[in-house]
Design an enzyme around this catalytic site. Structure first.
Site, PDB file in Angstrom:
ATOM      1  N   GLU A   6      72.172 -21.896  11.590  1.00  0.00           N
ATOM      2  CA  GLU A   6      72.435 -21.632  13.016  1.00  0.00           C
ATOM      3  C   GLU A   6      73.262 -20.364  13.235  1.00  0.00           C
ATOM      4  OE1 GLU A   6      72.491 -26.184  14.684  1.00  0.00           O
ATOM      5  OE2 GLU A   6      74.298 -25.492  13.674  1.00  0.00           O
TER       6      GLU A   6
HETATM    7  C1  TNX Z   1      72.870 -29.145  13.307  1.00  0.00           C
HETATM    8  S1  TNX Z   1      71.737 -29.077  10.674  1.00  0.00           S
HETATM    9  C2  TNX Z   1      73.816 -28.546  12.504  1.00  0.00           C
HETATM   10  C3  TNX Z   1      75.214 -28.956  12.631  1.00  0.00           C
HETATM   11  C4  TNX Z   1      75.431 -29.982  13.696  1.00  0.00           C
HETATM   12  C5  TNX Z   1      74.300 -30.988  13.658  1.00  0.00           C
HETATM   13  C6  TNX Z   1      74.488 -32.113  14.603  1.00  0.00           C
HETATM   14  C7  TNX Z   1      72.683 -27.945  10.493  1.00  0.00           C
HETATM   15  C8  TNX Z   1      72.526 -27.241   9.265  1.00  0.00           C
HETATM   16  N1  TNX Z   1      73.547 -27.674  11.481  1.00  0.00           N
HETATM   17  O1  TNX Z   1      76.046 -27.840  12.858  1.00  0.00           O
HETATM   18  O2  TNX Z   1      76.645 -30.618  13.444  1.00  0.00           O
HETATM   19  O3  TNX Z   1      73.104 -30.304  13.949  1.00  0.00           O
HETATM   20  O4  TNX Z   1      73.500 -33.071  14.447  1.00  0.00           O
END
Ligand code: TNX
Length: 416
Positions: free
Chosen positions: A228
């Site tokens: 992200e």
């Molecule tokens: C996605 S999956 C994220 C996290 C969040 C999560 C909540 C991923 C690698 N990153 O930063 O906590 O969703 O479900």
């Protein structure tokens, strides 16, 4: 007989129980199976009435995948050493061998790094919702590592870069492109922070942190996040990933990264953790990389069970107990086969989870089914048969004081 490094043979006759294995790990797993075959009252901390009977028979058992784990997010909410140890006990009972600790995120930095002291003392001073947060001293982290190792569990520390870094950016102004420290953050947004990928100071910082974590971590892996990164330009992200891989390698470790990292050029050995996008996992495989399977709609155990769940998120799915059981890692993502996969890992993000009870309620009863996805051959896995076996674990949950979700999909033996 091919028991491999983790398998065991358990022979139970009327007068003797024999566990045979190639390695100590197998003996440990054989003894966990004995625990599961005996009445749950053996787990009690007070004296119990016998007799303790066990069925006779022979079990030959070994895991399908070498990596079976859970990611526990101790950054969004902090969890103490004793809470983490209790979680490790649960993993051991279900023959999982890896605990991935999310040690940094926007809301908190949870591991002491002596050359960058503000990371923990300031960056670790809060959490989601504004609570007090916390961090592990190096001695406490080592205590966790050793406790896990005694149970044949490997700790994988994660420092998430270049995004999810607000706690570090708040602690050290020089990590920001504009030279100004950010404010601490206690909300639950993602994708707004980034290290300054064009500054040499950033790589000195990462090198210092990785050197220390590598020294404190006996296992082969360091996880460097990479998910992200919406606040990092792609042309900055790709070379950044190459440099971070080289830093990890220079300290003798193999890097794991979330799937987005596969957009960059991977060095041999780098492992990619799939969570959402099969194309990213395919990128990794086409570069010769291996994959950890963490599909969010199946094993993100921070997801609500259904719309009435009092905890959890639901962006990926509502995940009932049968949903989290009923999938096959070998066929889940197009183009990713058994030979590409090193294992299965559930993820427990803690935006909504504040207490050990919260953690347990999200974890149970989904954990045993995820452990089975990592351990048992696909053709032996069947929900209708499994749900009966799962129901029999209720006694264990109760005697351990585990706060579990009484899913309607499971034919529980005791009625509440
Ligand atoms: C996605 S999956 C994220 C996290 C969040 C999560 C909540 C991923 C690698 N990153 O930063 O906590 O969703 O479900």
């Amino acid at each position: 007989m091919d028991l491999g490094d983790e398998g065991y043979l358990l022979e139970i006759t009327e007068d003797l129980i024999v566990i045979s294995a190639n390695k100590a790990t197998g003996l440990f797993y054989g003894s966990q199976t004995i625990r599961q075959l005996l009445p749950a009252s053996i787990e009690s901390s007070s004296v119990q009435q016998g007799p303790w009977e066990i069925a006779t028979g022979t079990i030959q058992d070994s895991p399908k995948f070498q990596h079976r784990g859970v990611m526990l997010d101790v950054a969004r909410h902090f969890f103490t050493v004793n809470e983490v140890k209790r979680y490790i006990d649960f993993l051991a009972y279900y023959k999982m061998n890896s605990l991935h600790l999310g040690l940094s995120n926007d809301q908190g930095w949870r591991i002491e790094i002596k050359s960058w002291p503000n990371l923990a003392t300031y960056g670790g001073s809060t959490e989601v919702g504004g609570g007090a947060g916390g961090f592990y001293t190096q001695e406490q982290y080592t205590d966790i590592v050793n406790y896990a190792a005694e149970r044949f569990i490997n700790i994988i520390p994660e420092i998430d870069v270049p995004g999810h870094t607000n706690a570090a950016l708040a602690s050290y102004a020089e990590l920001n492109c504009d030279g100004k420290a950010t404010d601490l953050y206690t909300g639950t947004e993602v994708g707004f922070s980034t290290l300054c990928t064009n500054k040499e100071m950033t790589y000195k910082f990462i090198d210092d942190v990785v050197r220390k974590l590598a020294a404190l971590t006996p296992g082969p892996y360091l996880h460097m996040g990479g998910d992200e990164t919406h606040a990092t330009a792609k042309e900055d992200f790709l070379p950044f990933v190459e440099r971070v891989q080289a830093i990890v390698k220079s300290h003798g470790k193999t890097m794991i990264g979330w799937e987005e990292m596969s957009q960059s050029t991977l060095i041999p050995g780098t492992i990619i953790q799939f969570w959402k996008n099969a194309e990213y996992a395919q990128n990794a495989v086409s570069q010769g990389g291996k994959v950890i399977m963490s599909p969010a709609p199946k094993v993100y155990i921070d997801m609500q069970y259904d719309s009435t769940s009092r905890l959890g998120l639901h962006w990926a799915a509502y995940i009932e107990v049968d949903d989290s059981y009923d999938w096959d890692p070998e066929t889940y993502a197009e183009g990713i086969g058994k030979e590409d996969i090193i294992g299965v890992e559930a993820a427990l993000w803690s935006e909504t989870l504040e207490t050990m009870d919260d953690i347990e309620w999200m974890t149970f009863p989904r954990l045993p089914g995820i452990a089975e996805a990592g351990w048992s051959p696909s053709k032996l896995r069947n929900w209708d048969e499994y749900k009966v076996r799962l129901a029999n674990h209720e006694a264990f949950f109760k005697i351990m004081g585990i706060d579990f979700y009484r899913s309607k999909t499971v034919p529980w033996v005791d009625k509440p």
